[in-house]
Design a protein around this motif. Structure first.
Motif: not given
Ligand code: GLY
Length: 370
Positions: A180-184, A195, A197
């Motif tokens: 997980k990274q910055d909500g994505n 990346e 969603r």
């Protein structure tokens, strides 16, 4: 490779391709990643029976209504997919004859015979239908709606249709982790990071490693299925014969499939002599003419087994944009359309039958009464 998608589907078997198709129809931007080529693993070993009735051994669970909806979807899909992809899925009518050789077998068919879609045929009725049947058969449950398709073609048809609608496919892109990274989510592949969603894990029994990576404690265990493909020159069979989880399936490409063994906890993709002997014996028991068949080849695949024999379809218990669609055991081809629809509905936040959400959720074991 573009580096960002709305949805990344991991797994290009029939489940992943069906999910991509249903999402693509809704104009969702999807990438499908497979560690090998599309439809080349378990999908390619399946017989293609759409056995909503014949694979359901109890009447009380959500499995039957779910499987039946999925089976019915194929009726329209066959034309819809052909129009988009030009690939004929080999939809073949005729249905399944679930055979009884003993009073015990007849008793075991009772749960099926309560359904209006299943008919009991006695010895003379069944022999009129299939004159080549063994004289030891006492009767059969006739399930007209359990038709069959050709799995590799069906998978290809889902994939090509999804591609026509904008989905991108990346073969030989092994996924070794999700972070997980910055909500994505960052899907780490052998060819670099992507990346997303939403991420969907649809790699059958091979989801085991990603389950671990994602903190899912449920197990997926392989149940190896070996089958023999045979040629036939004149039609010796018009219906699928089924007994004791083994079957002979006539296809509309001049071949019959004799399947399948159930070898638990075996990760190998080799066909054993023991397996072949077992299948020949089972085939001869149902259809004495089987000994004259000419072998065209063998197939082997690893069914993804779960603790209750039902698939995991739903959201990750803690990460709502990580979806699981794995563990379809003996029924990947049958359940592909409704699984595709259901995962699409989760992603688009549409309403889904609560019985199905509960029956197939990944963490259902902790809510089950023992
Ligand atoms: N669906 C039949 C099998 O898995 O053998």
């Amino acid at each position: 490779m573009k580096r960002k998608y709305e949805v990344v589907v991991i797994g290009g078997g029939i489940i992943g391709c069906s999910i991509a198709y249903y999402l693509a129809k809704e104009k969702v931007e999807v990438a499908v990643l497979d560690s090998g080529s599309i439809g080349a693993k378990t999908t390619s070993a399946a017989a293609g029976m759409l056995g909503a009735h014949s694979e359901c051994n109890e009447n009380s669970s959500a499995f039957f209504p779910f499987a039946r909806e999925s089976q019915k979807k194929y009726f329209e899909l066959k034309d819809e997919l052909y129009a988009l992809s030009g690939v004929d899925i080999g939809y073949r009518e005729g249905g399944i004859l679930k055979l009884a050789f003993s009073e015990e077998d007849i008793h075991a068919l009772n749960h099926l015979l309560v359904r209006p879609t299943v008919e009991w045929l006695n010895e003379s009725e069944i022999r009129k239908m299939e004159p080549g049947l063994s004289p030891d058969v006492l009767g059969a449950a006739y399930i007209k709606d359990d038709v069959n398709v050709i799995p590799t073609r069906t998978c290809e048809s889902f994939a090509k249709s999804a591609q026509t609608l904008g989905t991108q496919f990346f073969e030989y892109s092994h996924v070794y982790g999700i972070e997980k990274q910055d909500g994505n989510y960052i899907v780490q592949t052998a060819n670099g990071d992507i990346e997303a969603r939403h991420v969907v894990v649809a790699t059958g029994v091979f989801s085991k490693a990603l389950f671990k990576n994602l903190g899912i404690t449920e197990e997926l265990t392989p149940v190896k299925g070996e089958s023999i493909i045979v040629h036939y020159e004149k039609p010796v069979l018009t219906h699928t014969l089924f007994h004791d989880s083994c079957y002979i399936v006539p296809r509309n490409n001049g071949k019959l499939i004799i399947g399948a063994t159930m070898v638990e906890d075996d990760w190998s993709d080799t066909v054993s002599l023991q397996g072949v002997n077992f299948l020949i014996e089972k085939a001869n028991t149902m259809l004495p003419a089987a000994s004259a068949f000419k072998i065209a080849g063998f197939k082997v695949g690893l069914r993804p087994g779960t603790f209750d024999g039902h698939p995991f379809i739903g959201r990750h218990p803690e990460e709502e944009r990580v979806l699981i669609a794995s563990g379809h055991y003996r029924n990947g081809i049958l359940l592909a359309p409704e699984t595709g629809q259901m995962i699409c509905d989760f992603i688009l936040d549409k309403e889904i039958k609560s019985e199905w959400v509960e029956a197939f959720r990944v963490d259902r074991r902790q809510y089950m009464r023992v």
